[in-house]
Design an enzyme around this catalytic site. Structure first.
Site, PDB file in Angstrom:
ATOM      1  CB  THR A  16      38.249  55.070  47.384  1.00 41.30           C
ATOM      2  OG1 THR A  16      37.977  55.842  46.225  1.00 41.30           O
ATOM      3  CG2 THR A  16      36.966  54.552  47.959  1.00 41.30           C
ATOM      4  CB  VAL A  17      41.642  52.167  49.923  1.00 40.19           C
ATOM      5  CG1 VAL A  17      42.049  51.231  51.050  1.00 40.19           C
ATOM      6  CG2 VAL A  17      40.925  51.392  48.822  1.00 40.19           C
ATOM      7  CE  LYS A 107      42.649  45.291  42.229  1.00 40.25           C
ATOM      8  NZ  LYS A 107      41.339  45.795  42.413  1.00 40.25           N
ATOM      9  CD  GLU A 131      42.747  39.995  55.319  1.00 41.24           C
ATOM     10  OE1 GLU A 131      42.182  39.483  54.332  1.00 41.24           O
ATOM     11  OE2 GLU A 131      43.221  39.336  56.247  1.00 41.24           O
ATOM     12  CB  VAL A 134      42.357  38.939  48.238  1.00 43.09           C
ATOM     13  CG1 VAL A 134      41.440  37.906  47.594  1.00 43.09           C
ATOM     14  CG2 VAL A 134      43.744  38.860  47.622  1.00 43.09           C
ATOM     15  N   GLY A 136      38.469  42.897  49.640  1.00 41.37           N
ATOM     16  CA  GLY A 136      38.195  44.158  50.361  1.00 41.37           C
ATOM     17  C   GLY A 136      38.174  43.973  51.862  1.00 41.37           C
ATOM     18  CE  LYS A 207      40.155  41.840  43.930  1.00 43.89           C
ATOM     19  NZ  LYS A 207      38.792  42.302  43.624  1.00 43.89           N
TER      20      LYS A 207
HETATM   21  N1  HSE Z   1      37.220  46.312  41.040  1.00 42.86           N
HETATM   22  C1  HSE Z   1      37.094  45.390  42.121  1.00 42.86           C
HETATM   23  C2  HSE Z   1      35.744  44.702  42.060  1.00 42.86           C
HETATM   24  C3  HSE Z   1      37.186  46.037  43.485  1.00 42.86           C
HETATM   25  O1  HSE Z   1      34.887  45.034  41.234  1.00 42.86           O
HETATM   26  O2  HSE Z   1      35.535  43.798  42.859  1.00 42.86           O
HETATM   27  C4  HSE Z   1      38.552  46.179  44.043  1.00 42.86           C
HETATM   28  O3  HSE Z   1      39.279  45.007  44.094  1.00 42.86           O
END
Ligand code: HSE
Length: 423
Positions: A16-17, A107, A131, A134, A136, A207
């Site tokens: 995805t990322v 993370k 970056e 934490v 997104g 995070k």
């Molecule tokens: N699983 C995380 C969330 C997203 O629900 O915020 C990615 O860090």
């Protein structure tokens, strides 16, 4: 073949990322290229299945399924987007030692072994940026390390997990229980099939560990962060909270004093009119207090292909344009992590519905030096009745002592919830 005038980028993973990174790059290519010389070129991508159909416009020839197929000397930047600690740690270590700058959104790895990787990067005169690990797409790391460098950061309070924020928002707005909200979150793709990392607070605590390193110069061990998830939050607690003027959020809180740093991830009651209480659904936010700037809040999408991909791309541009490390905050050599838990608390209990019970409990709190701020008692016409208190500030250990005594009184049937309160 080395293409001169291009910054060669290798990507580990095409989930995805990584897809969001590529799409953001192609969408904004002309703007990015107009601002930087030389421009970026994605030249190799590590995947498990080379022939899988992908939603990104890259030539088939750049996919490989073995990290050893990367001739690391050719790359300016390696972007690690496979997640997990292993083999990501080894891949990043090798890349840094070969002179590549590294970007990661990982993370768990940065929280558990980030300090080792930063040291390796320093020793090899290259950079590692994270970056996207934490918040997104929200620029938290660069804000803390660069834009806020003129401040000492005293306190941070954030919603760092979108899944739990979505679940708590649903529970609050629709008056549904945790399990029903979790099922809906899974159906909509917000929660994973195994939601443990999110709902039990692991994700937010990783995070917070990363933010603690950058904001306070204190690198906590994972077990030093007080961590509690949202599974036990009930509709009753949400409704009493609203009645008393609070919302329940899973808050990651970091606070620094002269001697120690307190780090916690736990469900917390926060006043309805606080900016953090207005952060709903899957959104994330970080409320930061600097000793000069005062309070600021950064808000946005903490997950998703395009927001997270945009943070990775910003790191890549930053590395190429600046080629220098963050300004950063002073390393706090003598400051330790210690959770005293000095806070107000919400306590819900079930007691016998008899004259004088409320008074006796108030006296028992008083015996431990605990002063009460608010009390709600509702008669239900039965043998037992719920009783809800909000205390003034008290150390958590002292509250526990008081509640151990109160729980043993014959007129108390059960202590049902203890939740931190931010006022
Ligand atoms: N699983 C995380 C969330 C997203 O629900 O915020 C990615 O860090």
């Amino acid at each position: 073949m080395i293409i001169l005038g291009k910054q060669r980028i290798g990507i580990l993973g095409m989930g995805t990322v990584a897809t969001g990174f590529c799409k953001t790059y192609f969408m904004n290519k002309s703007i990015i290229d107009s601002k930087m010389d030389p421009s970026l070129e994605i030249t190799k991508v590590l995947v498990k299945d080379i022939d899988k159909k992908r939603d990104v416009d890259l030539p088939h020839s750049i996919y490989v399924d073995d990290f050893d197929d990367f001739n690391l000397e050719e790359f300016e930047i390696i972007i690690e987007l496979i997640g997990g600690v292993n083999p990501a740690f080894e891949y990043i270590k090798k890349s840094l030692e070969s002179g590549c700058n590294v970007i990661t959104a990982n993370k768990e790895l940065m929280a558990k072994r980030g300090s080792e990787l930063l040291e390796i990067a320093k020793n090899n005169n290259v950079l590692i940026r994270y970056e996207a690990s934490v918040g997104g797409g929200i620029p938290l790391i660069s804000t803390i390390n660069d834009a806020m460098v003129s401040n000492e950061i005293i306190r941070m309070m954030g919603i760092l997990n979108g899944t739990t924020n979505y679940i708590l928002t649903k529970m609050t707005k629709e008056k549904i229980g945790f399990e029903t909200a979790l099922t809906q979150a899974k159906e909509l793709g917000f929660a994973e099939a195994d939601p443990t990392a999110d709902v039990d607070g692991f994700d937010a605590s990783y995070k917070l560990a990363i933010l603690s390193k950058d904001a306070f110069g204190v690198i906590p061990k994972p077990e030093e962060i007080l961590k509690q998830g949202i599974r036990k939050i009930s509709i009753e607690d949400i409704e009493y909270g609203l009645e008393l003027g609070y919302k329940i959020k899973l808050l990651a809180i970091g606070e620094k004093s002269n001697e120690h740093v307190e780090l916690s991830v736990e469900p917390t009651l926060i006043p309805i009119d606080h900016p953090v209480a207005s952060v709903n659904n899957e959104y994330n936010a970080l409320f930061i207090e600097g000793n000069s700037v005062g309070e600021i809040m950064l808000y946005g999408k903490g997950a998703g292909a395009m927001p997270t991909g945009s943070a990775v791309l910003s790191d890549a541009i930053d590395i190429i344009k600046k080629k220098k490390d963050y300004m950063g905050h002073v390393k706090a050599e003598n400051i330790i992590v210690k959770n005293i838990g000095l806070s107000a608390y919400y306590v819900r209990m079930e007691v016998l519905d008899k004259p004088g019970v409320l008074g006796k409990i108030a006296v028992a709190f008083g015996d431990y030096g605990i002063s009460l701020d608010s009390v709600v008692q509702r008669a239900r016409g039965g043998r037992v009745a719920p009783l809800v208190f909000i205390t003034h500030e008290i150390e958590r250990a002292k509250l526990n002592d008081a509640l151990n005594t109160i729980e043993n009184k014959e007129y108390v049937t059960e202590i049902q919830s203890i939740i931190k309160v931010v006022k």
